[in-house]
Design a protein around this motif. Sequence first.
Motif, PDB file in Angstrom:
ATOM      1  N   PHE A  95       0.840  -1.200   0.000  1.00 54.07           N
ATOM      2  CA  PHE A  95       0.000   0.000   0.000  1.00 54.07           C
ATOM      3  C   PHE A  95       0.876   1.252   0.000  1.00 54.07           C
ATOM      4  N   GLY A  96       1.952   1.237   0.789  1.00 47.60           N
ATOM      5  CA  GLY A  96       2.843   2.381   0.848  1.00 47.60           C
ATOM      6  C   GLY A  96       3.525   2.659  -0.478  1.00 47.60           C
ATOM      7  N   LEU A  97       3.957   1.599  -1.176  1.00 48.36           N
ATOM      8  CA  LEU A  97       4.584   1.778  -2.479  1.00 48.36           C
ATOM      9  C   LEU A  97       3.610   2.389  -3.484  1.00 48.36           C
ATOM     10  N   VAL A  98       2.349   1.944  -3.450  1.00 48.62           N
ATOM     11  CA  VAL A  98       1.347   2.516  -4.352  1.00 48.62           C
ATOM     12  C   VAL A  98       1.147   3.996  -4.049  1.00 48.62           C
ATOM     13  N   LYS A 110      -9.918   0.748  -5.831  1.00 52.85           N
ATOM     14  CA  LYS A 110     -10.155   1.383  -4.529  1.00 52.85           C
ATOM     15  C   LYS A 110      -8.834   1.616  -3.792  1.00 52.85           C
ATOM     16  N   VAL A 111      -7.966   0.605  -3.839  1.00 51.42           N
ATOM     17  CA  VAL A 111      -6.661   0.738  -3.196  1.00 51.42           C
ATOM     18  C   VAL A 111      -5.836   1.823  -3.885  1.00 51.42           C
ATOM     19  N   LEU A 112      -5.829   1.823  -5.218  1.00 48.35           N
ATOM     20  CA  LEU A 112      -5.050   2.797  -5.977  1.00 48.35           C
ATOM     21  C   LEU A 112      -5.515   4.224  -5.680  1.00 48.35           C
ATOM     22  N   GLY A 113      -6.839   4.448  -5.700  1.00 43.76           N
ATOM     23  CA  GLY A 113      -7.358   5.791  -5.458  1.00 43.76           C
ATOM     24  C   GLY A 113      -7.075   6.279  -4.048  1.00 43.76           C
ATOM     25  N   THR A 114      -7.336   5.418  -3.072  1.00 40.86           N
ATOM     26  CA  THR A 114      -7.121   5.816  -1.684  1.00 40.86           C
ATOM     27  C   THR A 114      -5.644   6.049  -1.401  1.00 40.86           C
ATOM     28  N   ALA A 115      -4.799   5.159  -1.886  1.00 39.15           N
ATOM     29  CA  ALA A 115      -3.362   5.300  -1.648  1.00 39.15           C
ATOM     30  C   ALA A 115      -2.817   6.570  -2.296  1.00 39.15           C
ATOM     31  N   THR A 116      -3.292   6.900  -3.478  1.00 37.29           N
ATOM     32  CA  THR A 116      -2.818   8.107  -4.160  1.00 37.29           C
ATOM     33  C   THR A 116      -3.214   9.360  -3.389  1.00 37.29           C
ATOM     34  N   ILE A 117      -4.442   9.394  -2.866  1.00 40.57           N
ATOM     35  CA  ILE A 117      -4.892  10.542  -2.076  1.00 40.57           C
ATOM     36  C   ILE A 117      -4.065  10.680  -0.803  1.00 40.57           C
ATOM     37  N   VAL A 118      -3.841   9.569  -0.129  1.00 40.70           N
ATOM     38  CA  VAL A 118      -3.024   9.578   1.083  1.00 40.70           C
ATOM     39  C   VAL A 118      -1.629  10.110   0.780  1.00 40.70           C
ATOM     40  N   GLY A 119      -1.025   9.605  -0.289  1.00 37.34           N
ATOM     41  CA  GLY A 119       0.315  10.049  -0.649  1.00 37.34           C
ATOM     42  C   GLY A 119       0.359  11.525  -1.008  1.00 37.34           C
ATOM     43  N   ALA A 120      -0.649  12.007  -1.741  1.00 42.29           N
ATOM     44  CA  ALA A 120      -0.681  13.415  -2.131  1.00 42.29           C
ATOM     45  C   ALA A 120      -0.781  14.326  -0.915  1.00 42.29           C
ATOM     46  N   GLY A 139      -1.338  11.142   7.076  1.00 46.20           N
ATOM     47  CA  GLY A 139      -2.511  10.555   6.443  1.00 46.20           C
ATOM     48  C   GLY A 139      -3.077   9.345   7.152  1.00 46.20           C
ATOM     49  N   GLY A 140      -2.690   9.128   8.426  1.00 45.05           N
ATOM     50  CA  GLY A 140      -3.188   7.960   9.142  1.00 45.05           C
ATOM     51  C   GLY A 140      -4.689   7.941   9.296  1.00 45.05           C
ATOM     52  N   PHE A 141      -5.305   9.144   9.341  1.00 42.35           N
ATOM     53  CA  PHE A 141      -6.760   9.204   9.457  1.00 42.35           C
ATOM     54  C   PHE A 141      -7.443   8.682   8.204  1.00 42.35           C
ATOM     55  N   LEU A 142      -6.708   8.608   7.094  1.00 38.49           N
ATOM     56  CA  LEU A 142      -7.217   7.976   5.880  1.00 38.49           C
ATOM     57  C   LEU A 142      -6.699   6.555   5.718  1.00 38.49           C
ATOM     58  N   VAL A 143      -5.450   6.317   6.153  1.00 39.04           N
ATOM     59  CA  VAL A 143      -4.835   5.006   5.943  1.00 39.04           C
ATOM     60  C   VAL A 143      -5.564   3.921   6.708  1.00 39.04           C
ATOM     61  N   VAL A 144      -5.900   4.185   7.970  1.00 43.87           N
ATOM     62  CA  VAL A 144      -6.552   3.156   8.782  1.00 43.87           C
ATOM     63  C   VAL A 144      -7.884   2.718   8.164  1.00 43.87           C
ATOM     64  N   PRO A 145      -8.799   3.656   7.816  1.00 44.82           N
ATOM     65  CA  PRO A 145     -10.034   3.209   7.142  1.00 44.82           C
ATOM     66  C   PRO A 145      -9.760   2.503   5.823  1.00 44.82           C
ATOM     67  N   ALA A 146      -8.744   2.953   5.078  1.00 50.87           N
ATOM     68  CA  ALA A 146      -8.438   2.316   3.793  1.00 50.87           C
ATOM     69  C   ALA A 146      -7.992   0.880   3.995  1.00 50.87           C
ATOM     70  N   LEU A 178      -8.788  -1.010   6.452  1.00 53.56           N
ATOM     71  CA  LEU A 178      -9.956  -1.765   6.914  1.00 53.56           C
ATOM     72  C   LEU A 178     -10.862  -2.147   5.747  1.00 53.56           C
ATOM     73  N   LEU A 179     -11.093  -1.201   4.853  1.00 53.94           N
ATOM     74  CA  LEU A 179     -12.076  -1.408   3.787  1.00 53.94           C
ATOM     75  C   LEU A 179     -11.456  -1.986   2.512  1.00 53.94           C
ATOM     76  N   ALA A 180     -10.352  -1.392   2.061  1.00 53.84           N
ATOM     77  CA  ALA A 180      -9.781  -1.808   0.785  1.00 53.84           C
ATOM     78  C   ALA A 180      -9.017  -3.120   0.887  1.00 53.84           C
ATOM     79  N   LEU A 181      -8.272  -3.313   1.990  1.00 54.44           N
ATOM     80  CA  LEU A 181      -7.473  -4.522   2.139  1.00 54.44           C
ATOM     81  C   LEU A 181      -8.076  -5.512   3.125  1.00 54.44           C
ATOM     82  N   ALA A 182      -9.225  -5.169   3.693  1.00 53.17           N
ATOM     83  CA  ALA A 182      -9.955  -6.075   4.589  1.00 53.17           C
ATOM     84  C   ALA A 182      -9.113  -6.520   5.782  1.00 53.17           C
ATOM     85  N   LEU A 183      -8.330  -5.609   6.340  1.00 51.12           N
ATOM     86  CA  LEU A 183      -7.541  -5.959   7.516  1.00 51.12           C
ATOM     87  C   LEU A 183      -8.426  -5.949   8.761  1.00 51.12           C
ATOM     88  N   PRO A 184      -8.191  -6.852   9.688  1.00 54.86           N
ATOM     89  CA  PRO A 184      -8.880  -6.775  10.979  1.00 54.86           C
ATOM     90  C   PRO A 184      -8.458  -5.512  11.715  1.00 54.86           C
TER      91      PRO A 184
END
Length: 283
Positions: free
Chosen positions: A76-79, A164-174, A183-190, A192-198
């Motif tokens: 996710f970080g690389l994206v 979804k991963v590409l869009g969210t990761a790009t916004i976080v990076g920008a 961008g942790g306030f965006l990364v954590v929800p991403a 949870l939702l995009a990568l289905a992490l517990p």
Amino acid sequence: MTLLLAAAAGALIGLSLGALGGGGSILAVPVLIYLLDQSPAQATTGSLVVVGLTSLIGAAAAHREGNVLLGRGFVFGLVATGGAVLGAAASSRVPEDLLLAAFAALMLLVGVILAWRQIRHGQDSQSSQDSQDSAAGHAARPALDDPIITFSPTFACQCPRALKVLGTATIVGALTGFLGVGGGFLVVPALLLALALPIEYAAGTSLVVITITSAAALAVRSGSGVQPDWTAVIVLTAVSAAAAVAGARLADRVDTGRLQAAFTVLVLGVAIYTATQALPALA
């Protein structure tokens, strides 16, 4: 006295990053501007150092606690680095007054979102915590066997999820590159939702993402000629990093709901103050 205030602010930044997986980084820029007398350009650059190193140390501590999925966080970080590079390049072309106003707007948005979450989930927070504690006590570490894209034995793509991963990761990076926030306030929800992490792995894994995006943005900004006050940045980073280690250890042992509530109030207060300072400069 100023450095003591900055150290206290660094402790809050680190605790939030370590325990909540994000949020604290958004305080680094106002601290550098209003407590340590940095310009907006200096502050957004210095913030990347504070956020990046604090997240790196916090991620290592969270990994020791077993709360990090390195593979997914690294991917996710690389994206997200593409957005980080573009954001960092754009920041050098924006007037400082506009840069600070944009940061104030983002901070107000984050404060409102945090407050809305607190109000919405306030009544059932205890039952949610009990459910998470029960799940954490019985759930096994999730396996990395659900890839979004595979090439062997045949090509397969979960394309909606990949977009979804590409869009969210790009916004976080920008946001990281442009405003110097993690961008942790965006990364954590991403996550949870995009990568289905517990939920028990999202906060720690987000620190891996923040470390990578902060490093990418800082690499671009290093050629801009803007140099923060490194003494102040080092003090803030050292205190924040130590607090991040403590926060990562607390994440498994205490109810972070109260910490989240207190942090929400702090963010809203700083956001309002930042806005009152930034908006008149644009008039």
